[in-house]
Design a protein around this motif. Structure first.
Motif, PDB file in Angstrom:
ATOM      1  N   GLN A  16      51.972  78.807  10.151  1.00  0.00           N
ATOM      2  CA  GLN A  16      52.112  78.581  11.353  1.00  0.00           C
ATOM      3  C   GLN A  16      51.644  77.321  11.757  1.00  0.00           C
ATOM      4  N   ASP A  18      49.675  74.783  14.239  1.00  0.00           N
ATOM      5  CA  ASP A  18      48.984  75.016  15.357  1.00  0.00           C
ATOM      6  C   ASP A  18      49.185  73.771  16.225  1.00  0.00           C
ATOM      7  N   THR A  20      48.102  72.799  19.248  1.00  0.00           N
ATOM      8  CA  THR A  20      47.266  72.820  20.442  1.00  0.00           C
ATOM      9  C   THR A  20      46.810  71.014  20.381  1.00  0.00           C
TER      10      THR A  20
END
Length: 138
Positions: A16, A18, A20
């Motif tokens: 996955q 990230d 952010t």
């Protein structure tokens, strides 16, 4: 056999990403563009600018002094008497040493009011420009 099963389970899991840090950068860029954008100031009175074929666009931010059709003078969205214009501009000049003024005179206002405003600006030593609309005929 058990060892192969453990490795096999890890291989089937998907990686996955990230998001952010990417969102942080986007928000920082958004804040930068909002802060660095110069906002259009208005003198506080609706004026119809005269047309001039030699007009040019000015990028410098400046205080706007408006002269309405009826000869009223406006500074910072407030009607101001010509006798108080000099002291008001000097107060602004104290906080903004590189103060420049753009005069937005309605094309139906009298030349006398425009000359009075220009005279006040010259006496205060404040550079000025007169706002016009670019002519559509070349």
């Amino acid at each position: 056999m058990r060892r192969n099963r453990l490795f096999h389970q890890n291989d089937t899991e998907e990686a996955q990403i990230d998001l952010t840090p990417m969102l942080d950068i986007v928000f920082i860029m958004l804040i930068f563009f909002i802060v660095s954008t110069s906002f259009v100031q208005e003198s506080g009175v609706k004026v119809e600018r005269p047309v001039a074929s030699t007009g040019s666009k000015q990028n410098q931010t400046a205080q706007l002094v408006g002269i309405s059709e009826s000869g009223q003078i406006w500074l910072n969205h407030q009607r101001i008497d010509i006798r108080l214009l000099s002291s008001s501009l000097n107060q602004i000049k104290a906080t903004q040493p590189r103060l420049a003024v753009i005069i937005e005179a309605d094309k139906r206002s009298t030349t006398g009011e425009l000359i009075k405003v220009i005279d006040v600006l010259r006496q205060a030593g404040i550079p000025y420009r007169v706002a016009t609309q670019k002519s559509s005929v070349n």
